[in-house]
Design a protein around this motif. Structure first.
Motif, PDB file in Angstrom:
ATOM      1  N   GLY A  19      -2.406  21.345  -5.945  1.00  0.00           N
ATOM      2  CA  GLY A  19      -2.484  20.835  -4.581  1.00  0.00           C
ATOM      3  C   GLY A  19      -3.317  19.582  -4.433  1.00  0.00           C
ATOM      4  N   HIS A  20      -3.892  19.070  -5.536  1.00  0.00           N
ATOM      5  CA  HIS A  20      -4.725  17.872  -5.450  1.00  0.00           C
ATOM      6  C   HIS A  20      -3.856  16.630  -5.267  1.00  0.00           C
ATOM      7  CE1 HIS A  20      -7.400  14.616  -6.859  1.00  0.00           C
ATOM      8  NE2 HIS A  20      -8.331  15.360  -6.295  1.00  0.00           N
ATOM      9  N   SER A  21      -4.239  15.774  -4.310  1.00  0.00           N
ATOM     10  CA  SER A  21      -3.424  14.588  -4.030  1.00  0.00           C
ATOM     11  C   SER A  21      -4.241  13.321  -3.808  1.00  0.00           C
ATOM     12  CB  SER A  21      -2.559  14.836  -2.784  1.00  0.00           C
ATOM     13  OG  SER A  21      -3.368  15.070  -1.649  1.00  0.00           O
ATOM     14  N   LYS A  22      -5.560  13.382  -3.891  1.00  0.00           N
ATOM     15  CA  LYS A  22      -6.400  12.202  -3.653  1.00  0.00           C
ATOM     16  C   LYS A  22      -6.826  11.603  -4.982  1.00  0.00           C
ATOM     17  CE  LYS A  22      -8.214  13.728   0.797  1.00  0.00           C
ATOM     18  NZ  LYS A  22      -9.416  14.017   1.601  1.00  0.00           N
ATOM     19  N   TYR A  23      -6.452  10.348  -5.258  1.00  0.00           N
ATOM     20  CA  TYR A  23      -5.514   9.569  -4.466  1.00  0.00           C
ATOM     21  C   TYR A  23      -4.382   9.147  -5.374  1.00  0.00           C
ATOM     22  CZ  TYR A  23      -8.933   9.191  -0.702  1.00  0.00           C
ATOM     23  OH  TYR A  23      -9.794   9.471   0.301  1.00  0.00           O
ATOM     24  N   ILE A  24      -3.152   9.525  -4.994  1.00  0.00           N
ATOM     25  CA  ILE A  24      -1.990   9.123  -5.779  1.00  0.00           C
ATOM     26  C   ILE A  24      -1.749   7.631  -5.625  1.00  0.00           C
ATOM     27  CG2 ILE A  24       0.518   9.354  -5.973  1.00  0.00           C
ATOM     28  CD1 ILE A  24       0.212  12.288  -5.193  1.00  0.00           C
ATOM     29  N   ASN A  25      -1.857   7.140  -4.408  1.00  0.00           N
ATOM     30  CA  ASN A  25      -1.574   5.727  -4.146  1.00  0.00           C
ATOM     31  C   ASN A  25      -2.817   4.863  -4.289  1.00  0.00           C
ATOM     32  OD1 ASN A  25       0.525   7.193  -1.889  1.00  0.00           O
ATOM     33  ND2 ASN A  25       1.355   5.727  -3.341  1.00  0.00           N
ATOM     34  N   CYS A  26      -2.588   3.594  -4.567  1.00  0.00           N
ATOM     35  CA  CYS A  26      -3.682   2.646  -4.793  1.00  0.00           C
ATOM     36  C   CYS A  26      -4.330   2.262  -3.453  1.00  0.00           C
ATOM     37  CB  CYS A  26      -3.155   1.413  -5.508  1.00  0.00           C
ATOM     38  SG  CYS A  26      -2.043   0.401  -4.503  1.00  0.00           S
ATOM     39  N   PRO A  27      -5.487   1.593  -3.484  1.00  0.00           N
ATOM     40  CA  PRO A  27      -6.156   1.205  -2.237  1.00  0.00           C
ATOM     41  C   PRO A  27      -5.276   0.398  -1.291  1.00  0.00           C
ATOM     42  CG  PRO A  27      -7.671   0.975  -4.073  1.00  0.00           C
ATOM     43  CD  PRO A  27      -6.346   1.316  -4.666  1.00  0.00           C
ATOM     44  N   ALA A  28      -4.417  -0.468  -1.823  1.00  0.00           N
ATOM     45  CA  ALA A  28      -3.533  -1.255  -0.954  1.00  0.00           C
ATOM     46  C   ALA A  28      -2.556  -0.359  -0.210  1.00  0.00           C
ATOM     47  CB  ALA A  28      -2.777  -2.305  -1.771  1.00  0.00           C
ATOM     48  N   GLY A  29      -2.095   0.715  -0.858  1.00  0.00           N
ATOM     49  CA  GLY A  29      -1.202   1.652  -0.198  1.00  0.00           C
ATOM     50  C   GLY A  29      -1.905   2.410   0.913  1.00  0.00           C
ATOM     51  N   ILE A  30      -3.159   2.754   0.686  1.00  0.00           N
ATOM     52  CA  ILE A  30      -3.931   3.451   1.722  1.00  0.00           C
ATOM     53  C   ILE A  30      -4.213   2.517   2.893  1.00  0.00           C
ATOM     54  CG2 ILE A  30      -6.094   4.664   2.192  1.00  0.00           C
ATOM     55  CD1 ILE A  30      -6.108   5.449  -0.789  1.00  0.00           C
ATOM     56  N   GLU A  31      -4.498   1.248   2.606  1.00  0.00           N
ATOM     57  CA  GLU A  31      -4.713   0.276   3.678  1.00  0.00           C
ATOM     58  C   GLU A  31      -3.441   0.092   4.503  1.00  0.00           C
ATOM     59  OE1 GLU A  31      -6.175  -3.288   1.925  1.00  0.00           O
ATOM     60  OE2 GLU A  31      -8.078  -2.392   1.292  1.00  0.00           O
ATOM     61  N   HIS A  32      -2.294   0.103   3.844  1.00  0.00           N
ATOM     62  CA  HIS A  32      -1.030   0.001   4.576  1.00  0.00           C
ATOM     63  C   HIS A  32      -0.875   1.164   5.546  1.00  0.00           C
ATOM     64  CE1 HIS A  32       3.193  -0.513   5.512  1.00  0.00           C
ATOM     65  NE2 HIS A  32       3.418   0.722   5.103  1.00  0.00           N
ATOM     66  N   LEU A  33      -1.241   2.368   5.104  1.00  0.00           N
ATOM     67  CA  LEU A  33      -1.165   3.534   5.981  1.00  0.00           C
ATOM     68  C   LEU A  33      -2.068   3.353   7.197  1.00  0.00           C
ATOM     69  CD1 LEU A  33      -0.459   6.416   6.761  1.00  0.00           C
ATOM     70  CD2 LEU A  33      -2.166   7.214   5.113  1.00  0.00           C
ATOM     71  N   HIS A  34      -3.265   2.819   6.988  1.00  0.00           N
ATOM     72  CA  HIS A  34      -4.182   2.610   8.112  1.00  0.00           C
ATOM     73  C   HIS A  34      -3.674   1.518   9.045  1.00  0.00           C
ATOM     74  CE1 HIS A  34      -7.961   4.947   6.962  1.00  0.00           C
ATOM     75  NE2 HIS A  34      -7.009   5.326   6.121  1.00  0.00           N
ATOM     76  N   ARG A  35      -2.974   0.530   8.505  1.00  0.00           N
ATOM     77  CA  ARG A  35      -2.354  -0.476   9.375  1.00  0.00           C
ATOM     78  C   ARG A  35      -1.279   0.156  10.243  1.00  0.00           C
ATOM     79  NH1 ARG A  35      -3.092  -4.014   4.928  1.00  0.00           N
ATOM     80  NH2 ARG A  35      -1.039  -3.470   4.079  1.00  0.00           N
ATOM     81  N   LEU A  36      -0.498   1.047   9.655  1.00  0.00           N
ATOM     82  CA  LEU A  36       0.516   1.756  10.435  1.00  0.00           C
ATOM     83  C   LEU A  36      -0.140   2.543  11.566  1.00  0.00           C
ATOM     84  CD1 LEU A  36       3.034   3.198   7.801  1.00  0.00           C
ATOM     85  CD2 LEU A  36       3.468   1.416   9.490  1.00  0.00           C
ATOM     86  N   ARG A  37      -1.229   3.226  11.260  1.00  0.00           N
ATOM     87  CA  ARG A  37      -1.931   3.986  12.298  1.00  0.00           C
ATOM     88  C   ARG A  37      -2.358   3.083  13.453  1.00  0.00           C
ATOM     89  NH1 ARG A  37      -6.159   7.598   8.643  1.00  0.00           N
ATOM     90  NH2 ARG A  37      -4.627   9.003   7.671  1.00  0.00           N
ATOM     91  N   ALA A  38      -2.847   1.896  13.108  1.00  0.00           N
ATOM     92  CA  ALA A  38      -3.338   0.970  14.139  1.00  0.00           C
ATOM     93  C   ALA A  38      -2.208   0.410  14.995  1.00  0.00           C
ATOM     94  CB  ALA A  38      -4.123  -0.167  13.490  1.00  0.00           C
ATOM     95  N   LEU A  39      -0.970   0.487  14.515  1.00  0.00           N
ATOM     96  CA  LEU A  39       0.169  -0.101  15.224  1.00  0.00           C
ATOM     97  C   LEU A  39       0.893   0.883  16.129  1.00  0.00           C
ATOM     98  CD1 LEU A  39       1.694  -2.271  12.350  1.00  0.00           C
ATOM     99  CD2 LEU A  39       0.596  -3.119  14.425  1.00  0.00           C
TER     100      LEU A  39
END
Length: 219
Positions: A19-39
């Motif tokens: 069940g471990h998933s932190k972090y599969i994606n790189c920092p840029a992928g996580i930043e993209h997710l946070h940009r989506l949240r802000a939009l």
């Protein structure tokens, strides 16, 4: 506008067998997710993700407004101490089944909807959020929740961020009903973006999106 988001490994896993998933994606992928949240107006996750990750669902890695936070929790399993319920001045919603006994923290709004076999239809959730004035919705996870919205044709776009790792046995990504023939599977327009070591597939699903009505406009 409803966007589904999923981060996974090259072999289609969102977590290891433990069940471990932190972090599969790189920092840029996580930043993209946070940009989506802000939009968007609201971020929606399923209760399984909320229990496994204790997600905050806040914008921390980019500059932008904080979205409304919502969890789909038909049986009222999420505890009052969950971080997404933190009283930080942001609106919080608990989407649950009608008749479920829920005791969320003060200030958390309960959205009770009909359920069948313990599941609430994605179209009912979208309709309720639209009536609440939510015009831009991000369905962030987990895989089961995103898959249900995708199967119900309730997504305009799907963002799948793929990391160049292989996890082997583990939690699968998108799960859909089986098809008889591979050549009958519909193809969709897609744009591909490189984000450091990850690859983002931005899939356009508007051609298969069902009509669910218009969001209530603020006055």
């Amino acid at each position: 506008v409803i966007v589904g988001q999923l981060g996974q490994s090259l072999d289609g896993r969102i977590a290891t067998a433990s069940g471990h998933s932190k972090y599969i994606n790189c920092p840029a992928g996580i930043e993209h997710l946070h940009r989506l949240r802000a939009l968007v107006d609201i971020v929606v996750i399923g209760v399984g993700t909320a229990l496994a990750d204790d997600s905050q669902l806040t914008v921390r890695r980019v500059v932008g407004p904080q979205p409304v936070r919502a969890v789909i929790d038909p049986r009222g399993r999420l505890g009052a101490t969950a971080r997404m319920f933190a009283d930080d001045g942001i609106r919080r919603l608990l989407i649950t089944a009608e008749g479920t006994c829920c005791t969320p923290p003060p200030g958390v709004e309960i959205v009770a909807l009909p359920a069948q076999e313990g599941n609430i239809e994605p179209s009912a959730i979208v309709g309720a959020l639209a009536r609440a004035g939510m015009r831009r919705i991000l369905v962030e996870g987990g895989a089961d929740t995103v898959s249900r919205f995708l199967a119900a044709r309730c997504l305009d776009r799907l963002h799948v961020t793929v990391a160049p790792v292989m996890l082997g046995t583990g939690g699968p990504g998108i799960i859909l009903p089986p098809r008889e023939r591979a050549d009958h599977a519909p193809r969709m327009p897609v744009r591909v973006h490189k984000m450091e070591g990850d690859v983002l597939f931005d899939c356009d699903l508007t051609a298969q999106r069902v009509e669910l009505g218009n969001a209530k406009k603020s006055t």
